[in-house]
Design an enzyme around this catalytic site. Structure first.
Site, PDB file in Angstrom:
ATOM      1  N   ARG A  52      58.783  42.832  51.763  1.00  0.00           N
ATOM      2  CA  ARG A  52      57.946  42.902  50.723  1.00  0.00           C
ATOM      3  C   ARG A  52      56.830  41.681  50.379  1.00  0.00           C
ATOM      4  O   ARG A  52      55.668  42.080  50.289  1.00  0.00           O
ATOM      5  CB  ARG A  52      58.492  43.600  49.457  1.00  0.00           C
ATOM      6  CG  ARG A  52      57.623  44.122  48.329  1.00  0.00           C
ATOM      7  CD  ARG A  52      57.941  44.535  47.220  1.00  0.00           C
ATOM      8  NE  ARG A  52      58.743  43.458  46.327  1.00  0.00           N
ATOM      9  CZ  ARG A  52      59.606  43.593  45.309  1.00  0.00           C
ATOM     10  NH1 ARG A  52      59.788  44.781  44.789  1.00  0.00           N
ATOM     11  NH2 ARG A  52      60.193  42.657  44.723  1.00  0.00           N
ATOM     12  N   ARG A 100      35.231  27.631  42.060  1.00  0.00           N
ATOM     13  CA  ARG A 100      35.221  29.043  41.124  1.00  0.00           C
ATOM     14  C   ARG A 100      34.404  29.882  42.074  1.00  0.00           C
ATOM     15  O   ARG A 100      32.860  29.616  41.704  1.00  0.00           O
ATOM     16  CB  ARG A 100      35.371  29.144  39.671  1.00  0.00           C
ATOM     17  CG  ARG A 100      35.473  30.447  39.158  1.00  0.00           C
ATOM     18  CD  ARG A 100      35.586  30.438  37.689  1.00  0.00           C
ATOM     19  NE  ARG A 100      35.876  31.931  37.421  1.00  0.00           N
ATOM     20  CZ  ARG A 100      34.891  32.705  37.181  1.00  0.00           C
ATOM     21  NH1 ARG A 100      33.597  32.585  37.298  1.00  0.00           N
ATOM     22  NH2 ARG A 100      35.274  33.987  36.722  1.00  0.00           N
ATOM     23  N   HIS A 102      34.288  34.189  43.251  1.00  0.00           N
ATOM     24  CA  HIS A 102      35.148  35.543  43.294  1.00  0.00           C
ATOM     25  C   HIS A 102      35.552  35.717  44.771  1.00  0.00           C
ATOM     26  O   HIS A 102      36.483  36.004  44.859  1.00  0.00           O
ATOM     27  CB  HIS A 102      34.391  36.757  42.764  1.00  0.00           C
ATOM     28  CG  HIS A 102      34.382  36.437  41.307  1.00  0.00           C
ATOM     29  ND1 HIS A 102      33.414  35.712  40.783  1.00  0.00           N
ATOM     30  CD2 HIS A 102      34.873  37.578  40.408  1.00  0.00           C
ATOM     31  CE1 HIS A 102      33.371  35.960  39.405  1.00  0.00           C
ATOM     32  NE2 HIS A 102      34.355  36.983  39.188  1.00  0.00           N
ATOM     33  N   LYS A 149      52.677  42.839  44.871  1.00  0.00           N
ATOM     34  CA  LYS A 149      53.544  42.413  43.976  1.00  0.00           C
ATOM     35  C   LYS A 149      52.471  41.093  43.458  1.00  0.00           C
ATOM     36  O   LYS A 149      52.993  39.730  43.833  1.00  0.00           O
ATOM     37  CB  LYS A 149      54.970  41.968  44.109  1.00  0.00           C
ATOM     38  CG  LYS A 149      55.750  41.483  43.016  1.00  0.00           C
ATOM     39  CD  LYS A 149      57.369  41.434  43.585  1.00  0.00           C
ATOM     40  CE  LYS A 149      58.302  41.103  42.357  1.00  0.00           C
ATOM     41  NZ  LYS A 149      58.271  41.866  41.028  1.00  0.00           N
ATOM     42  N   GLU A 182      56.859  53.603  36.042  1.00  0.00           N
ATOM     43  CA  GLU A 182      57.961  52.652  36.160  1.00  0.00           C
ATOM     44  C   GLU A 182      57.880  51.734  34.942  1.00  0.00           C
ATOM     45  O   GLU A 182      57.232  51.846  33.958  1.00  0.00           O
ATOM     46  CB  GLU A 182      57.834  51.672  37.384  1.00  0.00           C
ATOM     47  CG  GLU A 182      56.370  50.941  37.252  1.00  0.00           C
ATOM     48  CD  GLU A 182      56.125  50.016  38.612  1.00  0.00           C
ATOM     49  OE1 GLU A 182      57.065  49.714  39.084  1.00  0.00           O
ATOM     50  OE2 GLU A 182      54.978  49.716  38.818  1.00  0.00           O
TER      51      GLU A 182
END
Ligand code: PDD
Length: 287
Positions: A52, A100, A102, A149, A182
């Site tokens: 994963r 910084r 995007h 994740k 979930e």
């Protein structure tokens, strides 16, 4: 020696472990993570979590920061240096540090890799499982890629806070059709009136839990039936049992939903048995 963290190639005292202010994980949640349960110093469901991890990284066009073998060594070394046998181990990989902007850095920068270890009190976890926990429900408000994740967990954090304020342990997200997707940090299950296990299928916008995956094998070995079909909070209240799964909770009986009892407010026999079978298997296959 106290807690030790791994940060970008070095083990440092936990209290002195820092990442840069322009880490993209910090500014954009441009980072992914994994959590392994650790039994007797060994990683549970290691393979599943590695697969994963690789998938989450690849979905964000990031490479593995090091080989699986090297990462295993570093994770084991982190456990050894923390001198804990029962733990959760957390790995975070961000795209790295860059001014910084995007869009990704034009020239790739070194990924930031962090590992922390938290001791687990197994006796306290077993006592919690023997009592069961409550869940609250909350509207699903996350992005469309919950299968990755990522550390972009603000909706999960807010949902968990809502649970805590209600005296519950977990929040279940409920989609616009009224079905549970979930938990904020776990997968949701019931044992329905017919005795079938029900949990959301992984084509839905949920994290493909590794504990869920292993438990499906345990369930198959037990000859129990699984129906990967959505259920509503009302189904959970009418169910024989409910429970949640995750690296942190393992298999944890749910005894109330929004303050109303499930199974008379007591952990049920199926969840209790699946918990001990899961733990047995996780220990036997840990590396
Ligand atoms: N959470 N769903 C969500 C949203 C999760 O964050 C998690 C795990 C799970 C269960 O996945 P697994 O069985 O692979 O742990 C499901 C981890 C433990 C966490 O955020 O700490």
């Amino acid at each position: 020696m106290g807690r030790v963290a791994y940060v970008n190639g070095r083990f440092v005292p936990h209290a002195e472990a820092y990442v840069h202010i322009e880490d993209r994980g910090y500014q954009f949640a441009d980072a992914i993570y994994e959590v392994w349960a650790v039994f007797d110093g060994k990683l549970a469901d290691a393979e599943g979590h590695f697969v994963r991890l690789e998938r989450s990284l690849s979905e964000l066009s990031m490479p593995m920061p090091m080989s699986r073998a090297a990462l295993t060594l570093v994770l084991k070394e982190a456990l050894r240096r923390n001198r804990v046998r029962e733990a959760l181990i957390y790995l975070q990989v961000s795209r790295g540090v860059a001014p910084r902007d995007h869009a990704f850095p034009k020239t790739p920068v070194r990924q930031a890799v962090v590992i922390t270890v938290s001791p687990v009190d197994r006796a306290a976890s077993e006592a919690r499982a023997a009592k069961g926990v409550g869940v609250v429900t909350t509207p699903e408000n996350r992005w469309g890629r919950c299968d990755i994740k990522t550390v972009g967990l603000l909706p999960n954090a807010l949902a968990k806070q809502k649970a805590r304020e209600a005296g519950a342990a977990e929040a279940w997200f409920v989609d616009e059709l009224g079905f549970v997707t979930e938990g904020a940090s776990s997968n949701a299950w019931i044992v329905d009136r017919e005795g079938r296990l029900r949990t959301r299928d992984t084509n839905a916008n949920i994290l493909r839990g590794i504990t869920r995956k292993t438990l499906l094998q345990v369930i198959a070995n037990e000859g129990l039936t699984v129906d990967e079909r959505p259920f509503t909070p009302a189904d959970a209240l009418e169910a024989k049992e409910a429970f949640i799964t995750g690296a942190g909770t393992l298999v944890l009986p749910v005894v109330s939903v929004d303050g109303k009892p499930v199974n008379g407010g007591k952990p049920g026999p199926v969840a209790t048995r699946l918990r001990s079978l899961y733990i047995e298997r996780a220990k036997a296959t840990a590396i």
